[in-house]
Design an enzyme around this catalytic site. Structure first.
Site, PDB file in Angstrom:
ATOM      1  CD  GLU A 166      71.617  59.827  27.791  1.00 32.23           C
ATOM      2  OE1 GLU A 166      71.862  60.732  26.971  1.00 32.23           O
ATOM      3  OE2 GLU A 166      71.957  59.897  28.975  1.00 32.23           O
ATOM      4  CG  ASN A 207      72.524  53.533  31.084  1.00 38.16           C
ATOM      5  OD1 ASN A 207      72.004  53.105  32.109  1.00 38.16           O
ATOM      6  ND2 ASN A 207      73.225  54.659  31.056  1.00 38.16           N
ATOM      7  CG  HIS A 243      70.619  61.443  36.208  1.00 37.85           C
ATOM      8  ND1 HIS A 243      71.740  61.487  37.010  1.00 37.85           N
ATOM      9  CD2 HIS A 243      70.988  60.793  35.079  1.00 37.85           C
ATOM     10  CE1 HIS A 243      72.754  60.900  36.383  1.00 37.85           C
ATOM     11  NE2 HIS A 243      72.318  60.460  35.226  1.00 37.85           N
ATOM     12  CD  GLU A 271      74.160  57.318  33.898  1.00 40.37           C
ATOM     13  OE1 GLU A 271      73.925  58.551  33.860  1.00 40.37           O
ATOM     14  OE2 GLU A 271      74.408  56.645  32.885  1.00 40.37           O
ATOM     15  CG  ASP A 273      72.201  62.423  40.225  1.00 38.63           C
ATOM     16  OD1 ASP A 273      71.059  62.561  39.722  1.00 38.63           O
ATOM     17  OD2 ASP A 273      73.231  62.571  39.547  1.00 38.63           O
TER      18      ASP A 273
END
Length: 464
Positions: A166, A207, A243, A271, A273
């Site tokens: 990030e 990432n 996400h 990651e 979701d």
């Protein structure tokens, strides 16, 4: 990522998955490594048959939950350590390293034959306070030392490392972290060089979140990776956190994965979701399931998309509700470990058969009250089909020690531990995206069955 948790797991993917990751650059149309039985295979096995992995993140506090660890250890081929490899845990004071918590997760994954992703070496969050006090002239050396020590500690045991996490803002500018401010633009490249020197074999990833679709942020990451490849900076892959929000999967996802792959790097969905506005409904479940299937299909369409990891697998341990009030239900298993339509959509996309047992008829079991020796539960039956359902049947296996004394809004039959509930005369017809409920009173310890399945009757207009 944002505020995370750790990982761990198991599966026969294990060493084979690691080998597949290493060979991914050579993969075009990947042939299955073995034949998975679609009706019984786990997500990890189905992904392995496609030359990918399917994994979950985990966190140390969850490992005392035996129902959780049983699924974690059997369903997935890969584990991500969500929290306890971060700087605040591994080097809480300068020069003092502690890998106790991280080792718990890695040991568990290894015992289950799962590959492991390290997360994360350099991030602006979850830093011990002392890092911010390091003078500018010393921080590069401190960062290198930290990376070298941690990567060397786990050398030979991990498949991937998230080296830097990030580092960009939404507009594509550099995030003004302590590393950016005191070291400058070069800190990302220097972090990758230090990680490669410490372990020549592990795959090194950048990432980030909100880089799944093409836009200013993903463009900035793309240009950085392109520059690194031209300069010989050792980067092996890009992690797209994913996400996502139900109904908002980027239309450019596959095209974006492909353009990164065309630079000569692997891509992983790291990651995943897909959250929704609460409460859950059958219609929202159907939308979410379609979105999960679309993400899996986009990954499978690009040979260098090596795998997918959900950010923990059950709503019971999701980070989403604590960060996005009023949102949640983001994962393929609900809070009671029942498989949601999203699970079946993932399995179907991986070649595991139909999107859900009985078509798109769904049944969600929820304990509504409990007392010493008894409980009540509500089961929501939903129709995700475009055609109406003219009748439904819900079945499950009673957990040990449970019995049912009464059912309302449905007709109950019990054969040993096998329960069948059929619709009443007034609630069997469900239009597209409609739902109904029935309830029950039970005796014994409240617990959610793991195999709740809905089967619809034939839709209107279908010949008998």
């Amino acid at each position: 990522m944002l505020r995370h948790r750790p990982t761990r797991g198991r599966r026969t993917a294990g060493l084979l998955t690691t080998a597949l990751v290493a060979l991914s650059a050579a993969m075009t149309a990947v042939a299955p490594t073995h034949t998975a039985h679609a009706d019984t295979a786990t997500l990890g096995e189905l992904a392995e048959a496609k030359g990918r992995y399917f994994g979950s993140a985990t966190d140390n506090p969850e490992l005392s939950d035996t129902q959780y660890t049983r699924i974690l250890g059997s369903e997935f081929g890969q584990i991500t350590v969500g929290n306890t490899m971060k700087w605040q845990y591994t080097e809480p004071s300068r020069g003092r390293f502690d890998y106790t918590a991280a080792e718990e997760v890695v040991d568990l994954a290894e015992s289950n034959g799962q590959s492991v992703r390290g997360h994360t070496l350099v991030w602006h969050n979850q830093l011990p306070s002392w890092v911010g006090d390091v003078p500018a002239g010393e921080l590069l050396g401190v960062m290198r030392d930290h990376i070298t020590h941690e990567v060397d500690h786990f050398k030979g045991r991990l498949a991937h490392w998230d080296v830097v996490n990030e580092a960009f803002e939404e507009d594509g500018s550099r995030r003004q972290s302590v590393f950016q401010q005191k070291i400058g633009d070069s800190y990302i490249a220097e972090a990758f060089k230090a990680a490669r020197a410490a372990d020549p074999d592990v795959k090194l990833y950048y990432n980030d979140y909100n880089i799944e679709g093409i836009g200013p942020k993903s463009d900035a990451v793309y240009e950085m990776v392109k520059s690194f490849k031209a300069q010989g900076v050792p980067i092996d892959g890009v992690g797209m956190q994913a996400h996502l929000i139900a109904g908002q999967v980027p239309a450019s996802l596959q095209r974006n994965i492909q353009r990164f792959a065309d630079l000569g790097v692997d891509v992983a969905i790291t990651e995943l979701d897909i959250r929704m506005t609460l409460p859950r409904t059958a219609a929202k479940d159907t939308r979410q399931a379609a979105d999960y299937g679309a993400v899996v299909e986009a990954c499978l369409a690009v040979s260098r998309c090596v795998g997918i990891t959900v950010w923990d697998y059950t709503d019971k341990y999701s980070w989403v509700p604590s960060v996005f009030p009023g949102e949640g239900a983001a994962l393929p298993w609900d809070e009671h470990f029942a498989k949601k339509p999203a699970y079946h959509a993932i399995a179907a996309a991986l070649g595991g058969g139909s999107p859900a047992p009985g078509g798109d008829c769904t049944a969600t079991y929820r304990v509504t009250s409990r007392w010493q020796g008894g409980f009540t539960a509500e089961i929501t039956v939903g129709n995700g089909r475009t055609a109406p359902i003219d009748g439904w049947t819900v079945t499950w296996t009673l957990p040990g020690g449970q019995s049912i004394s009464h059912v309302w809004n449905g007709y109950l039959t019990v054969d040993g531990q096998r329960v069948t509930v059929r619709n009443a005369g007034y609630n069997g017809t469900l239009g597209s995206n409609a739902s109904t409920t029935f309830g029950l009173q039970g005796e014994g310890t409240a617990g959610t069955p793991a195999d709740v399945t809905c089967t619809p009757a034939q839709p209107f207009g279908t010949p008998a």
